[in-house]
Design a protein around this motif. Structure first.
Motif, PDB file in Angstrom:
ATOM      1  N   VAL A  53       0.813  -1.224   0.000  1.00  0.00           N
ATOM      2  CA  VAL A  53       0.000   0.000   0.000  1.00  0.00           C
ATOM      3  C   VAL A  53       0.844   1.271   0.000  1.00  0.00           C
ATOM      4  O   VAL A  53       0.287   2.375  -0.070  1.00  0.00           O
ATOM      5  N   LYS A  54       2.146   1.113   0.087  1.00  0.00           N
ATOM      6  CA  LYS A  54       3.009   2.303   0.064  1.00  0.00           C
ATOM      7  C   LYS A  54       2.735   3.113  -1.192  1.00  0.00           C
ATOM      8  O   LYS A  54       2.525   2.574  -2.262  1.00  0.00           O
ATOM      9  N   ASP A  55       2.777   4.432  -1.068  1.00  0.00           N
ATOM     10  CA  ASP A  55       2.564   5.371  -2.169  1.00  0.00           C
ATOM     11  C   ASP A  55       1.108   5.469  -2.596  1.00  0.00           C
ATOM     12  O   ASP A  55       0.781   6.275  -3.474  1.00  0.00           O
ATOM     13  N   ARG A  56       0.213   4.656  -2.007  1.00  0.00           N
ATOM     14  CA  ARG A  56      -1.214   4.761  -2.341  1.00  0.00           C
ATOM     15  C   ARG A  56      -2.049   5.103  -1.108  1.00  0.00           C
ATOM     16  O   ARG A  56      -3.098   5.731  -1.227  1.00  0.00           O
ATOM     17  N   PHE A  57      -1.621   4.665   0.054  1.00  0.00           N
ATOM     18  CA  PHE A  57      -2.358   4.892   1.297  1.00  0.00           C
ATOM     19  C   PHE A  57      -1.573   5.846   2.183  1.00  0.00           C
ATOM     20  O   PHE A  57      -0.333   5.801   2.217  1.00  0.00           O
ATOM     21  N   THR A  58      -2.281   6.673   2.919  1.00  0.00           N
ATOM     22  CA  THR A  58      -1.658   7.587   3.864  1.00  0.00           C
ATOM     23  C   THR A  58      -2.396   7.520   5.192  1.00  0.00           C
ATOM     24  O   THR A  58      -3.612   7.710   5.244  1.00  0.00           O
ATOM     25  N   ILE A  59      -1.640   7.232   6.245  1.00  0.00           N
ATOM     26  CA  ILE A  59      -2.232   7.180   7.580  1.00  0.00           C
ATOM     27  C   ILE A  59      -1.944   8.482   8.309  1.00  0.00           C
ATOM     28  O   ILE A  59      -0.867   9.069   8.157  1.00  0.00           O
ATOM     29  N   ALA A  60      -2.927   8.944   9.050  1.00  0.00           N
ATOM     30  CA  ALA A  60      -2.774  10.186   9.802  1.00  0.00           C
ATOM     31  C   ALA A  60      -3.619  10.095  11.070  1.00  0.00           C
ATOM     32  O   ALA A  60      -4.531   9.273  11.150  1.00  0.00           O
ATOM     33  N   ARG A  61      -3.299  10.911  12.035  1.00  0.00           N
ATOM     34  CA  ARG A  61      -4.090  10.909  13.258  1.00  0.00           C
ATOM     35  C   ARG A  61      -4.213  12.310  13.800  1.00  0.00           C
ATOM     36  O   ARG A  61      -3.316  13.141  13.638  1.00  0.00           O
ATOM     37  N   ASP A  62      -5.326  12.551  14.440  1.00  0.00           N
ATOM     38  CA  ASP A  62      -5.584  13.817  15.121  1.00  0.00           C
ATOM     39  C   ASP A  62      -5.646  13.488  16.612  1.00  0.00           C
ATOM     40  O   ASP A  62      -6.656  12.963  17.087  1.00  0.00           O
ATOM     41  N   ASN A  63      -4.587  13.774  17.325  1.00  0.00           N
ATOM     42  CA  ASN A  63      -4.522  13.412  18.734  1.00  0.00           C
ATOM     43  C   ASN A  63      -5.521  14.198  19.580  1.00  0.00           C
ATOM     44  O   ASN A  63      -5.986  13.715  20.618  1.00  0.00           O
ATOM     45  N   ASP A  64      -5.855  15.404  19.147  1.00  0.00           N
ATOM     46  CA  ASP A  64      -6.836  16.196  19.905  1.00  0.00           C
ATOM     47  C   ASP A  64      -8.214  15.550  19.841  1.00  0.00           C
ATOM     48  O   ASP A  64      -9.001  15.645  20.789  1.00  0.00           O
ATOM     49  N   LYS A  65      -8.503  14.913  18.712  1.00  0.00           N
ATOM     50  CA  LYS A  65      -9.805  14.265  18.534  1.00  0.00           C
ATOM     51  C   LYS A  65      -9.751  12.760  18.769  1.00  0.00           C
ATOM     52  O   LYS A  65     -10.765  12.078  18.647  1.00  0.00           O
ATOM     53  N   ASP A  66      -8.544  12.233  19.072  1.00  0.00           N
ATOM     54  CA  ASP A  66      -8.382  10.779  19.234  1.00  0.00           C
ATOM     55  C   ASP A  66      -8.956  10.030  18.036  1.00  0.00           C
ATOM     56  O   ASP A  66      -9.690   9.052  18.179  1.00  0.00           O
ATOM     57  N   THR A  67      -8.624  10.508  16.865  1.00  0.00           N
ATOM     58  CA  THR A  67      -9.151   9.928  15.631  1.00  0.00           C
ATOM     59  C   THR A  67      -8.017   9.570  14.692  1.00  0.00           C
ATOM     60  O   THR A  67      -7.070  10.338  14.523  1.00  0.00           O
TER      61      THR A  67
END
Length: 118
Positions: free
Chosen positions: A62-76
């Motif tokens: 999935v490299k170069d096609r998927f991107t993981i991210a998180r919002d720690n303030d929203k715990d999402t």
């Protein structure tokens, strides 16, 4: 702790989706959140992880096609998926891993179905 995943759906090959996972409860400041997937007849496999300190890791497929991210303030936790392929069809599970008694403990969300048509 509860994990609520959403955002799956039916898309054509080459399409995009954004998966979300909202965490609630005491998730601890030090943790690893991630996405795993399980296709019919196959074992659950790692897609991507994101530590609370900002480190990310991806499966080669999935490299170069998927991107993981998180919002720690929203715990999402998010997973932006693009250029989807039929082989990406699976139930996608959100995972939270926290340190507990010298080891790691896993929480799992209910999963969200992603279906990619050719």
């Amino acid at each position: 702790v509860q994990l609520q995943a959403s955002g799956g759906g039916l898309v054509q090959a080459g399409g995009s989706l954004r998966l979300s996972c909202a965490a609630s409860g005491n998730i601890f400041s030090l943790n690893i959140m991630g996405w795993y997937r399980q296709a019919p007849g196959k074992q659950r496999e790692l897609v991507a992880t994101h530590t609370s300190r900002g480190l990310t890791n991806y499966a080669d497929s999935v490299k170069d096609r998927f991107t993981i991210a998180r919002d720690n303030d929203k715990d999402t936790l998010y997973l932006q998926v693009k250029n989807l392929k039929p082989e990406d069809t699976a139930v996608y599970y959100c995972n939270l891993r926290i340190p507990l008694r010298g080891s790691w403990y896993d929480y799992w969300g209910q999963g969200t179905q992603v279906t990619v048509s050719s």
